[in-house]
Structures are given as structure tokens and as C-alpha cells.
Design a protein around this motif. Structure first.
Motif, mmCIF file in Angstrom:
data_model
loop_
_atom_site.group_PDB
_atom_site.id
_atom_site.type_symbol
_atom_site.label_atom_id
_atom_site.label_comp_id
_atom_site.label_asym_id
_atom_site.label_seq_id
_atom_site.Cartn_x
_atom_site.Cartn_y
_atom_site.Cartn_z
ATOM 1 N N LEU A 225 40.604 34.051 47.462
ATOM 2 C CA LEU A 225 40.163 34.068 48.854
ATOM 3 C C LEU A 225 39.185 35.194 49.149
ATOM 4 N N TRP A 226 38.727 35.920 48.141
ATOM 5 C CA TRP A 226 37.975 37.130 48.415
ATOM 6 C C TRP A 226 36.679 37.176 47.607
ATOM 7 N N ARG A 227 35.740 38.041 48.022
ATOM 8 C CA ARG A 227 34.489 38.231 47.282
ATOM 9 C C ARG A 227 34.764 38.864 45.926
ATOM 10 N N ARG A 228 35.582 39.896 45.907
ATOM 11 C CA ARG A 228 35.943 40.556 44.661
ATOM 12 C C ARG A 228 37.352 40.124 44.275
ATOM 13 N N THR A 229 37.782 40.566 43.089
ATOM 14 C CA THR A 229 39.158 40.286 42.706
ATOM 15 C C THR A 229 40.093 41.065 43.618
ATOM 16 N N ARG A 230 41.377 40.781 43.540
ATOM 17 C CA ARG A 230 42.328 41.405 44.460
ATOM 18 C C ARG A 230 43.213 42.441 43.783
ATOM 19 N N SER A 231 42.786 42.923 42.630
ATOM 20 C CA SER A 231 43.562 43.951 41.950
ATOM 21 C C SER A 231 43.472 45.270 42.713
ATOM 22 N N PHE A 232 44.467 46.117 42.496
ATOM 23 C CA PHE A 232 44.502 47.409 43.170
ATOM 24 C C PHE A 232 45.079 48.450 42.219
ATOM 25 N N ASN A 233 44.363 49.550 42.059
ATOM 26 C CA ASN A 233 44.790 50.622 41.168
ATOM 27 C C ASN A 233 44.642 51.936 41.915
ATOM 28 N N ALA A 234 45.755 52.458 42.408
ATOM 29 C CA ALA A 234 45.730 53.671 43.225
ATOM 30 C C ALA A 234 45.269 54.879 42.435
ATOM 31 N N SER A 235 45.387 54.831 41.119
ATOM 32 C CA SER A 235 44.931 55.964 40.304
ATOM 33 C C SER A 235 43.413 56.013 40.204
ATOM 34 N N VAL A 236 42.755 54.894 40.549
ATOM 35 C CA VAL A 236 41.293 54.831 40.517
ATOM 36 C C VAL A 236 40.720 55.057 41.913
#
Length: 418
Positions: A225-236
Motif C-alpha cells: 500500500l505504500w511508495r516504499r517498503t514498510r520495513s522499520f529499523n530503529a537502529s538505522v
């Protein structure tokens, strides 16, 4: 007056279409930029990296203007850079948030007219696509196999179909691999993938039966549903989600056409194949590399058939690549609407812009003889064309897919007969 279709395009470009949340785009504006030559394209390309502007349409010199969305903070500097380079520009949308609100009202009216239409004539939801794939596999078990590649970052199954009259056991048949919505704002790519399934399985016409008898197919609508992927990495980063999936493949990774800004639409990720979606595409390519003759990574918009490499290095089989691409483009052009542009065929760097880490380039790198990016028409409406044009795009693109499949099959048989 901005039409409904511009509003639809706007909605496809952002991470929410929920009423009441549009105020975060207050002050965002969209500007048309006239392009004279490749130098102007280079200026726009550099500004995309430097300022993080969102290029909705890269345009073509002397053919059509570029469209660029700019934040309130960057608009003065953006316009100043254009003026310094003598590039004419104009205001297309003064406030994206206001356009969003109008979009909500128009979209509600449009949805009411969706009843009694085929799934591939509309912009279906993830749930609708999932149900369609499940139904096709259940109703046509002799030719269709449903594969669950694995979960997305958010845990939703990423599924694809293997379509074959010989259960994928005939090694004399090449494989045609097509995927769509790698850039999810390019919504019209999804109906094309579903329509291809429909023509191969549900509605195989006499003139096209050779496509199933002589070729095996893998079709993967990577529905997000999004332009980019939906991954999330708080360390980045804790600011932005995801990466550009079409910069995340391990080919010239993070070298050209990318941004180090975590929030940029061209941010490639920290490492290649950090995203489950790109790993699933990689695995399909590698598992079937002996037989995949053509890989088609479907995008929109712009009327292009592009091949590698994104750094302007040409593959050794560039003549054959251009031959098949030209056949695809000509078949589509024969069915196009009069107002649509003719398809441009060529190397992705020379015809459009430089890039690295793309699916198209990775397919070429690992040994797919014919690996392409197909950019579907946007007409004047950008990333989300009006629903009434979807069937037209489906039918004309099918003609291009069929033509490329037949020609690629001839190359495959010639290669294997030696």
C-alpha cells in the motif's frame, strides 16, 4: 481546474489516504518543469538527490514536462536552482493538503461506481487480490499452482502463481516471469498483472493458446500500500519507514541514482536485499534461472521499455535485447489510444536516468537473457490513471507481453537447439 485524476495520483503517492491526516502535507506544492535537453534532466536528477524532492514524472525533453512535488521548506531553493539553469517552470498544485481533501470527496463517489466490474478493471485491495489468486488456483489446479513466497515485513503473505500446461516439468519450455507494484504508488501495474493471469487461465483465446502450450509463466503481483517498503529499523532511523525496493538489489548497489537520506524515495537501504520483497524476487530468479528467458518488472508511468544497465554499461546481448523490446513496444503502440505517446525503447540510463540496484539489472546480471523494466502509460494523469483507462492499458499491454513472449521463445529454442 485540477481533475479527479490528479487527486487520485496524489493519493497514490503518500503513506495515508485517511481523511483528517492531510494537514501534514500543508504547504507541499507541485511544479511543472519544461525540459529542453539531457542537461535539464541532469539538473532535475541532482535536485532529487540534493533536496529530496519527489519527482512524479521525469518528463522527456521536448515531449512532456516533468512534475515535481516540493516541501514548503525547499520550494524557494528548488525554484532558484531551476532559474539559475534557465529552466522554465510553473505551479501545478499550490497545496497538496487541499487537493487531498477534494480527492477524498471524489474518491468516495468513484468507489460507489465500482460494482459489477471485473477485478482487473479497477484498483483492487490486497484482500481482493489475495482472494483472486486463491480462487484461480482452486478452480484451475491442472495449470495453476499458488506459491506463498513468505511474509512481508508486516506479516502479510506475498503470493504468486505458477501457470503451466505441463506442471513446470518441461525443461524445453522457457519461463516468463512478470511482477508488478514493486513501487506500490504505481497502482495501474497491478491490474495488468491480474489481466495477464485472466488471459492465460480464465479466458485463453484461440490465437493465444500457444503462449500456454509453449511457455511457462510466473506472475507475482507484489501488492503493498505504500511508495516504499514498510520495513522499520530503529537502529538505522526512527523517522522514516522502508526503502526503495527497486534500488535494493545486489547489482552496482548504492552507486548511482540513490540517496543516502533515509527518507528519500531513492534510499536503497543499508545493504542489498534487506527487504523480504526483493529477496523473494531474487529467489524466484535464481531458482528458475536455467529456464527464465524473460523477466518483466512492470512500473508506471512513461511509455518505456528499458533494459540494463543503469550505469550505462550495455549487456553483451544488447542487439537481441533491443529486438525483443522493440517488438513489445510496437505491439502495444498498435493498440494504443491516439493521445498516448509511442513507447521509447532503450537503455535505462540513456533513455531515462541512471540507477543502481534495480530488479531489471539484477535479472540481467544473474543470467536472464531478456530483462526489462516496462513503464506503462500515465497519459496526463501521472501514477494513477482514471479507472476508465485501465481496461485499455490491460489490453494493449497484453499484446506487448504476448509479442515479447513469442519472440523470446524463438531465441530460447534456437539457443537450446545448438
Amino acid at each position: 481546474m485540477i481533475s479527479l485524476l490528479i487527486f487520485l495520483c496524489i493519493a497514490a503517492l503518500f503513506n495515508t489516504v485517511t481523511a483528517g491526516k492531510h494537514d501534514i502535507y500543508s504547504g507541499y506544492s507541485v511544479h511543472g518543469v519544461q525540459l529542453r535537453d539531457r542537461a535539464d534532466q541532469k539538473v532535475l536528477y541532482d535536485l532529487q538527490i540534493e533536496l529530496g524532492v519527489d519527482v512524479w514524472d521525469h518528463g522527456a525533453p521536448g515531449v512532456n514536462d516533468a512534475l515535481v512535488m516540493v516541501t514548503q521548506e525547499n520550494v524557494a531553493e528548488f525554484l532558484e536552482k531551476l532559474d539559475e539553469n534557465g529552466m522554465n517552470h510553473y505551479l501545478q498544485i499550490s497545496d497538496v493538503a487541499t487537493a487531498f481533501e477534494r480527492y477524498d470527496r471524489e474518491l468516495s463517489s468513484w468507489k460507489q461506481s465500482r460494482t459489477n466490474r471485473m477485478l482487473f478493471d479497477n484498483y483492487p485491495t490486497y484482500e481482493e487480490v489475495d482472494a483472486y489468486l486463491e480462487r484461480i488456483a482452486a478452480e484451475y489446479p491442472n495449470i495453476v499452482t499458488l506459491v506463498n513466497a513468505g511474509p512481508s515485513f508486516e506479516g502479510r503473505p506475498v503470493k504468486y502463481l505458477k501457470i503451466s500446461s505441463s506442471y513446470f516439468n518441461d525443461t524445453y519450455k522457457p519461463v516468463y516471469f512478470l511482477d508488478a507494484t514493486m513501487h506500490a504508488r504505481e497502482w495501474v501495474t497491478l491490474p495488468v498483472a491480474l489481466y495477464t493471469i485472466h488471459r492465460l487461465v480464465e479466458n485463453p483465446r484461440d490465437q493465444d493458446r500457444d503462449l500456454l502450450e509453449n511457455i511457462d509463466w510466473i506472475i507475482m503481483p507484489i501488492e503493498r500500500l505504500w511508495r516504499r517498503t514498510r520495513s522499520f529499523n530503529a537502529s538505522v532511523t526512527t523517522e522514516c519507514w522502508g526503502v526503495d525496493a527497486n534500488r535494493n538489489f545486489d547489482v552496482n548497489f548504492n552507486t548511482i541514482g540513490v540517496s543516502s537520506d533515509f527518507c528519500s524515495n531513492t534510499y536503497p537501504g543499508q545493504v542489498a536485499f534487506s527487504e523480504p520483497e526483493t529477496r523473494y524476487v531474487r529467489d524466484i530468479l535464481l531458482e528458475n534461472i536455467d529456464r527464465i528467458q524473460l523477466y518483466l518488472n512492470v512500473h508506471s508511468h512513461g511509455n518505456y521499455v528499458l533494459f540494463g544497465y543503469g550505469n550505462a554499461t550495455l549487456p553483451t546481448n544488447v542487439v537481441q535485447l533491443h529486438h525483443v523490446a522493440a517488438a513489445m513496444g510496437a505491439a502495444i503502440d498498435a493498440r494504443k489510444l491516439p493521445q498516448a505517446r509511442y513507447y521509447l525503447i532503450g537503455n535505462s540510463n540513456m533513455a531515462l536516468y541512471g540507477s543502481s540496484g534495480s530488479a531489471q539489472d539484477y535479472g540481467q546480471l544473474v543470467g536472464v537473457p531478456f530483462s526489462y523494466t516496462l513503464e506503462l502509460p500515465g497519459y496526463t494523469y501521472g501514477f494513477l490513471v482514471p479507472p476508465q483507462y485501465i481496461n485499455q492499458i490491460n489490453m494493449e499491454t497484453w499484446e506487448g507481453i504476448a509479442a515479447s513472449a513469442r519472440l523470446a521463445n524463438l531465441y530460447y529454442r534456437a539457443r537450446n537447439s545448438n
